[in-house]
Enzyme design. Structure first.
Site: not given
Length: 270
Positions: A71, A150, A199, A208, A211
């Site tokens: 993350c 993703h 998410e 994110c 992301g």
């Protein structure tokens, strides 16, 4: 057990200093603490641990208890935490994650970490122009890995979209046997992209980091942007620099400190 709530552009996690003590079941703990009305309320739980490969090690758990590999926003918050809480005096900090070792570069002014840049590794654009059907609609997407999966969808009117229904369906689509994060993105110009994210394991969040990196890489692969991109999330902007290694830069902030007793928390939820 003491905890700290932090946020990076509204992507909020509960942080535990586990340099000496680790909770017995962090997955279950994440579920309990992440609930807004019965726990602390957050997108998940992050453990800051010792490492024999880097300065620190991170484990992060989503609000549903599933463990994530990486993350970006949580990594930036860890950089601020370990410096300002006196766990390190370094301004270049290495962090072990399930996606590999990442380097955090801290911009410090008067003892305060104002910005953190994270080396996110290389993005792998796996396919462009693929199509899946969800909710009675065909979605054209680009599949990207930034240490975690993703599904990037470029479309118009991102800010007005209801992303919950398609986000949930696409996250669990058969094309993604391990589930996926889903980004709905709109290229505004060659250097600005608006993005919303669903998410994996947490639902829609305000930001994110991985992301944003995936969206920038997908935009470049589709000829929509250059090497330096500002990704505009609901929680604020992230600066993404594409290259052999993606560099992501943004703020991190403390929200509050608190403490809980594990036995009480589990007893209340029997």
């Amino acid at each position: 057990m003491k905890f700290t709530k932090m946020q990076g552009l509204g992507n909020d996690y509960i942080y535990l200093d586990c340099m000496e003590r680790v909770p017995e079941d962090p997955s279950a703990l994440s579920i309990l603490l992440s609930r807004s009305h019965f726990g602390v309320g957050a997108d998940g739980l992050v453990l800051i641990l010792p490492s024999d490969k880097a300065d620190f090690r991170m484990r992060m758990f989503n609000a549903d208890g599933s463990e994530g590999k990486m993350c970006g926003n949580a990594s930036r918050c860890i950089g601020k935490y370990v410096y300002e809480r006196g766990l390190t005096g370094k301004t270049n900090v290495t962090l072990e994650t399930l996606s590999g070792i990442r380097t955090l570069r801290l911009a410090v002014h008067n003892g305060i970490v104002e910005q953190v840049s994270v080396g996110m590794g290389a993005a792998q654009v796996k396919e462009t122009g693929a199509v899946l059907t969800a909710g009675g609609r065909d979605w054209r997407y680009t599949s990207v890995s930034v240490g975690n999966p993703h599904c990037v969808i470029f479309c118009q009117g991102v800010e007005e979209m209801d992303i919950a229904a398609p986000g949930r369906l696409i996250e669990n689509h058969p094309n993604f046997p391990d589930r996926t994060n889903v980004e709905f993105a709109q290229a505004l110009d060659p250097s600005h992209i608006r993005m919303r994210v669903w998410e994996r394991g947490s639902g829609e969040t305000l930001a994110c980091g991985t992301g944003a990196c995936a969206v920038a890489a997908a935009a470049e692969a589709n000829g929509l942007c250059g090497k330096e991109v500002t990704v505009l999330l609901r929680g604020g902007p992230l600066q993404i620099q594409l290259g052999e290694e993606i560099i992501m830069t943004g703020p991190a902030a403390f929200v509050f400190d608190g403490e809980f007793r594990e036995e009480d928390l589990y007893a209340e939820n029997q």
